[in-house]
Design an enzyme around this catalytic site. Sequence first.
Site, short mmCIF file in Angstrom:
data_model
loop_
_atom_site.label_atom_id
_atom_site.label_comp_id
_atom_site.label_asym_id
_atom_site.label_seq_id
_atom_site.Cartn_x
_atom_site.Cartn_y
_atom_site.Cartn_z
N HIS A 1 0.85 -1.19 0.00
CA HIS A 1 0.00 0.00 0.00
C HIS A 1 0.89 1.24 0.00
CE1 HIS A 1 -3.06 2.93 1.28
NE2 HIS A 1 -3.95 2.04 0.89
N ASP B 1 -7.78 -4.08 -0.81
CA ASP B 1 -8.31 -4.19 -2.17
C ASP B 1 -8.29 -5.63 -2.67
OD1 ASP B 1 -8.72 -1.36 -2.53
OD2 ASP B 1 -6.55 -1.17 -2.68
#
Length: 438
Positions: free
Chosen positions: A306, A364
């Site tokens: 991330h 995600d």
Amino acid sequence: MSENKAHITVNNKKIELSVRKGTLGPGVIEIASLYKETDTFTYDPGFTSTASCESKITYIDGDKGILLYCGYPIDQLAEKGDFLESCYLLLYGELPTKQEKIDFDRCIMQHMMVHEQFTRFFHGFRRDSHPMAVMVACLGAMSAFYHDSIDIKDAQQRMIAAIRLISKVPTLAAMAYKYSIGQAFVYPRNDLSYAANFLHMCFSVPCEEYKINPVLSRAMDRIFTLHADHEQNASTSTVRLVGSSGANPFACIAAGVACLWGPAHGGANEACLKMLQKIGSVERIPEFIARAKDKNDPFRLMGFGHRVYKNYDPRAKIMQQTCHEVLKELNIQDDPLLDIAIALENTALNDEYFIEKKLYPNVDFYSGITLKALGFPTEMFTVLFALARSIGWVAQWKEMIEDPAQKIGRPRQLYTGYAAREYVSIDKRISKNKMTTQ
């Protein structure tokens, strides 16, 4: 807030700037006087080292893997509460009492219906329109349907607009989905929870009863909670920037949806599913793992690591648990993409390369798998992200409007174009462009 000073020398002129420290996280140097004192701007492409506002809503510590909504850890909110509780928290700054929660939930549920003319509004779109294009239009159109709550100077109208956005966005999102597949719109039901209502509006049909599965409803609710806000990201900053001009709240949220549509922002879970499709089979995972490790190969594993979280994404652990609960509940055993995802997850979690670089599966990765298992097509993933993030945008917009220091956003630039030059008549110009027309 404690205060000390920073000193900077520009063009042999030394000036003093205030340094402010927040409750948590890095301090900030106040540079408002820098241009006046030195005729110099700061240069920060992407604003990655610039604090654009003061906020009390959401805090992120990417190094430690911390995400707080008004001081409460995201894992506690997702596991112990529900989405509407987080909505109340983000909107008012405190968790609701039992009666406040009952009243807030009732208020939201009673406002989930949209103006009946919206059904005709949808028929202006092609059936194959991307749902995000439809959502941008619908959010902007809300100011035409609900123009009695667009006076941003009226505190009561601001709150009415906030309630309408939280309550009606799931209805519009479900309508966008139903329209795309050619099915009849389904009205919300006041007796269902927020997440259950959304699933009902998406997947029920008039010819048979739709039974709410509590495991799936809870999973949907967690997805909403985990995506409710994420500090000053691109779409939230867009909402604030548009709002700083005095635009109505519906236009501001529509701008946020448009920004979220960008693949670098809200399309990560959709990109993750497309990556799994590209891998194609469990047997090809080692090949793509090797490519991901090769610096000269443009291939990148989507859904791992991330930009903000240098450690583990605090939302990923809850999303991982939720994902596996959904897969178990649905007993999905013959879906090739889900098989690839599970095998890829196991490989990455046990690979020294990924462990060393802290490239863990992020929110995600798991949300994309979960949404596919729930029955949503990939083009709806970003719509669901926008649905969840609506409360964050609304809360951030409301905070900005009520900030006495608020002013219209006006970023500056480092100009590197031509200096002033004389106009040349068209018959004396020499082409310097390689433009082609068809």
